[in-house]
Design a protein around this motif. Structure first.
Motif, PDB file in Angstrom:
ATOM      1  N   THR A  32      -3.513   9.281  -3.998  1.00 19.63           N
ATOM      2  CA  THR A  32      -3.333   9.506  -2.569  1.00 19.63           C
ATOM      3  C   THR A  32      -4.210   8.558  -1.761  1.00 19.63           C
ATOM      4  N   GLN A  33      -5.454   8.398  -2.176  1.00 17.75           N
ATOM      5  CA  GLN A  33      -6.356   7.481  -1.477  1.00 17.75           C
ATOM      6  C   GLN A  33      -5.849   6.045  -1.562  1.00 17.75           C
ATOM      7  N   GLN A  34      -5.401   5.642  -2.721  1.00 20.87           N
ATOM      8  CA  GLN A  34      -4.909   4.282  -2.885  1.00 20.87           C
ATOM      9  C   GLN A  34      -3.608   4.060  -2.120  1.00 20.87           C
ATOM     10  N   THR A  35      -2.789   5.085  -1.981  1.00 12.32           N
ATOM     11  CA  THR A  35      -1.564   4.969  -1.199  1.00 12.32           C
ATOM     12  C   THR A  35      -1.902   4.669   0.251  1.00 12.32           C
ATOM     13  N   GLU A  36      -2.914   5.337   0.777  1.00 16.65           N
ATOM     14  CA  GLU A  36      -3.341   5.073   2.147  1.00 16.65           C
ATOM     15  C   GLU A  36      -3.848   3.639   2.277  1.00 16.65           C
ATOM     16  N   ASN A  37      -4.619   3.187   1.293  1.00 20.04           N
ATOM     17  CA  ASN A  37      -5.121   1.806   1.323  1.00 20.04           C
ATOM     18  C   ASN A  37      -3.970   0.805   1.254  1.00 20.04           C
ATOM     19  N   LEU A  38      -2.991   1.091   0.402  1.00 20.21           N
ATOM     20  CA  LEU A  38      -1.850   0.190   0.276  1.00 20.21           C
ATOM     21  C   LEU A  38      -1.021   0.135   1.552  1.00 20.21           C
ATOM     22  N   ASN A  61      -0.306  -3.192   3.536  1.00 20.43           N
ATOM     23  CA  ASN A  61       1.079  -3.536   3.831  1.00 20.43           C
ATOM     24  C   ASN A  61       1.253  -3.869   5.306  1.00 20.43           C
ATOM     25  N   GLN A  62       0.663  -3.093   6.187  1.00 19.39           N
ATOM     26  CA  GLN A  62       0.748  -3.368   7.618  1.00 19.39           C
ATOM     27  C   GLN A  62       0.091  -4.701   7.943  1.00 19.39           C
ATOM     28  N   ASP A  63      -1.067  -4.963   7.341  1.00 20.24           N
ATOM     29  CA  ASP A  63      -1.773  -6.213   7.580  1.00 20.24           C
ATOM     30  C   ASP A  63      -0.954  -7.406   7.098  1.00 20.24           C
ATOM     31  N   LEU A  64      -0.366  -7.296   5.918  1.00 16.35           N
ATOM     32  CA  LEU A  64       0.441  -8.397   5.387  1.00 16.35           C
ATOM     33  C   LEU A  64       1.710  -8.604   6.206  1.00 16.35           C
TER      34      LEU A  64
END
Length: 95
Positions: free
Chosen positions: A55-61, A65-68
């Motif tokens: 769940t934490q990594q999903t938020e980071n991804l 994704n938004q940044d990329l």
């Protein structure tokens, strides 16, 4: 004594005798079940921890994704500007 009481007493005595005769098997089965239960609890806790990490990594991804996506749009806009400049230079030399 009534027949019912005698039958109950003999059934209990029979069950007790067989339980005593098979006490080692019953003991090993109980220990095995206890170990299996402890292993299942440990696995359950590990799964819960893994789900929290996911769940934490999903938020980071999602943030990455938004940044990329933003950087991709900016790059595409810059690329289009450069391509227009290149096309203008080429048109100058063609004529």
């Amino acid at each position: 004594m009534k027949v019912k009481n005698v039958l109950m007493l003999s059934l209990l005595a029979y069950t007790g005798y067989h339980a005593y005769a098979n006490r080692e098997i019953i003991k090993s089965s109980a220990l095995s079940a206890k170990k299996s239960l402890l292993a299942a609890k440990t696995d359950w806790h590990n799964i819960q921890k893994s789900l929290e990490r996911i769940t934490q990594q999903t938020e980071n991804l999602q943030a990455i994704n938004q940044d990329l996506t933003y950087k991709g749009r900016v790059f595409n806009q810059e690329l289009q500007a450069h391509l227009k400049q290149i096309a203008a230079v080429l048109d100058k030399y063609k004529s």
